[in-house]
Structures are given as structure tokens and as C-alpha cells.
Design an enzyme around this catalytic site. Structure first.
Site, mmCIF file in Angstrom:
data_model
loop_
_atom_site.group_PDB
_atom_site.id
_atom_site.type_symbol
_atom_site.label_atom_id
_atom_site.label_comp_id
_atom_site.label_asym_id
_atom_site.label_seq_id
_atom_site.Cartn_x
_atom_site.Cartn_y
_atom_site.Cartn_z
ATOM 1 N N HIS A 102 45.834 36.028 28.122
ATOM 2 C CA HIS A 102 44.822 36.922 29.458
ATOM 3 C C HIS A 102 46.350 37.334 30.345
ATOM 4 O O HIS A 102 45.703 38.564 30.793
ATOM 5 C CB HIS A 102 43.498 36.429 30.265
ATOM 6 C CG HIS A 102 43.118 37.099 31.940
ATOM 7 N ND1 HIS A 102 42.213 38.330 31.446
ATOM 8 C CD2 HIS A 102 43.719 37.097 32.623
ATOM 9 C CE1 HIS A 102 42.114 38.317 32.833
ATOM 10 N NE2 HIS A 102 42.873 38.208 33.268
ATOM 11 N N GLU A 103 47.144 36.823 31.125
ATOM 12 C CA GLU A 103 48.399 36.586 32.107
ATOM 13 C C GLU A 103 48.905 37.853 31.293
ATOM 14 O O GLU A 103 49.694 38.669 31.940
ATOM 15 C CB GLU A 103 48.450 35.793 32.419
ATOM 16 C CG GLU A 103 47.258 34.964 33.544
ATOM 17 C CD GLU A 103 46.994 35.321 34.548
ATOM 18 O OE1 GLU A 103 47.549 36.591 34.988
ATOM 19 O OE2 GLU A 103 45.830 35.041 34.469
ATOM 20 N N HIS A 106 48.040 41.220 31.764
ATOM 21 C CA HIS A 106 48.541 41.723 32.535
ATOM 22 C C HIS A 106 49.367 42.284 32.583
ATOM 23 O O HIS A 106 50.469 43.533 33.515
ATOM 24 C CB HIS A 106 48.317 40.701 34.259
ATOM 25 C CG HIS A 106 46.889 40.841 34.059
ATOM 26 N ND1 HIS A 106 45.976 42.217 34.568
ATOM 27 C CD2 HIS A 106 46.319 39.391 34.632
ATOM 28 C CE1 HIS A 106 44.969 41.197 34.857
ATOM 29 N NE2 HIS A 106 44.450 39.614 34.979
#
Length: 231
Positions: A102-103, A106
């Protein structure tokens, strides 16, 4: 109707939001704990999975740092650093790999100039200012019967609302990217992706809860403002 000085009739606006926030925290903690016990069959640790994904998308220059805390993971677009918490960094669990991916999502958003992320980053200073000034200005205005100060406080808080609203698509998109990357690269088997999805969906719920809470606070301010006008 007479209300004692300590009684706040507008608090009713916060009750549903508070219940949702509590449930979201319980959900994310429980789901993360559940899938932290389920290890990926491939055996990659979260930081290794993150490194592999970053390199795959040409982001070899983005370092990965280990930070203290639990679920304090984040990507910093200012320093271009991806940070993973102690509970995630070295874990080979499905939960940890999902959070790390998920990071990475980003980081890739940042590299691709994803518009909602750019908007969110641009309004961070205004939102921080709004968080610090909205309530003090509003309640000083309420105390001294100065509607102008109350209105300025409300406007500052609207900036906070906008930040929360823009955050939602940014987080949802990062999770969608993460699940797609994990599937495409085979870092998680097809039957393991569901666990990562459950963790990321639970995490997304906390952002929804934060937005609902902010909206409830805005309704509360508007209710106070309306009471002043009626007096």
C-alpha cells in the site's frame, strides 16, 4: 428549554461518528492481528516485497526506513522515503506485505503525479492551519458573541473537510494498486491476496471514519452558529 452549562446539545452529532471510529479501530487492529499470523508461502518479508515493487517500477532511489510503533507506516512525498513500522518491516505475513505494498502504491502515485495526491499535498499546510485555528477561533467567537470569528473558524474547518475528502480516493487508489501489484508479481499467491485485501479494506475504513467525524464536527459548529443567530 434550559440546558445546564455543562450540557452540549450538539454532542448528538458526534455519537454515530464516534461509534464508527471505535468500530473502525477495532476492525483494523483485529484484521491486522489475524493476518499477521498468516505467513506468505513465498517467504518474502515486507521490506523485501516493498523493495522488489519499488525497483520494478523504477523507484530504486526511494529508500525504505524502519520506524518505531505499530501501523505507523507511511510514504513521505517530501523526502521520497518509504517508512515501515516495527510490526511490518521484517514480517513475512500477508498483513505486513499488504501494508508495505500500500505504501509503495503511494510512492508510485507520487512518481506518476497522481492528481488527487498532488491536491492533498498542496492543501496540507492549509489543513494543518485549519486544524490548529478552527476551534479556537470559533469558540472565542462563541464566547464573545463575535459571529465573524465563528464564520472564520468554520471556513478554516472546511479546509480540513476538503483534506479528508481528497484523502479518500488517494487511499483507495493506493490499496487497489497494492493488490494489483501483489497479484501481478506473484509476491502473494492468488488465495493469499484476499487476506491482504481484508487488511487494506479495514485500514480504509479508518479514513472513512475520520471523514465522517470531520463532517459531524462541521454540523456541530453550524448548529452552534445557528443557535447564536437565533438569540
Amino acid at each position: 428549554m434550559y440546558f445546564p452549562m455543562f450540557f452540549d446539545p450538539t454532542f448528538i452529532f458526534l455519537i454515530p461518528a464516534l461509534l464508527l471510529a471505535i468500530w473502525a479501530q477495532v476492525k483494523v487492529q483485529g484484521t491486522f492481528k489475524q493476518f499477521s499470523k498468516v505467513y506468505s508461502r513465498k517467504g518474502a518479508r515486507a521490506y523485501e516485497a516493498a523493495r522488489a515493487l519499488l525497483d520494478r517500477f523504477g523507484l530504486s532511489n526511494v529508500p525504505i526506513e524502519r520506524i518505531s510503533g505499530s501501523l505507523t507506516d507511511h510514504y513521505d512525498p517530501r523526502t521520497k522515503v518509504l517508512r515501515l513500522s516495527e510490526s511490518v518491516y521484517s514480517s513475512p505475513s500477508i498483513a505486513a506485505i499488504g501494508v508495505a505494498a500500500h505504501e509503495v502504491g503511494h510512492a508510485i502515485q507520487d512518481a506518476n503525479a497522481y492528481k488527487p495526491l498532488k491536491v492533498r499535498n498542496a492543501i496540507v499546510p492549509v489543513a494543518n492551519l485549519g486544524t490548529g485555528l478552527a476551534f479556537p477561533l470559533f469558540f472565542i467567537g462563541l464566547l464573545f458573541r463575535a459571529p465573524v470569528l465563528m464564520d472564520i473558524g468554520i471556513l478554516f474547518f472546511v479546509a480540513v473537510i476538503i483534506f479528508h475528502l481528497v484523502t479518500l480516493p488517494v487511499e483507495f487508489d493506493a490499496s487497489a494498486r497494492a493488490l494489483r501489484y501483489l497479484t501481478d508479481t506473484g509476491l502473494l499467491a492468488q488465495d493469499e491476496v484476499g487476506g491482504a485485501r481484508a487488511v487494506l479494506n479495514a485500514a480504509a475504513l479508518t479514513y472513512v471514519a475520520a471523514t465522517v467525524m470531520a463532517m459531524a464536527q462541521l454540523l456541530r459548529l453550524l448548529a452552534f452558529r445557528n443557535m447564536v443567530d437565533r438569540r
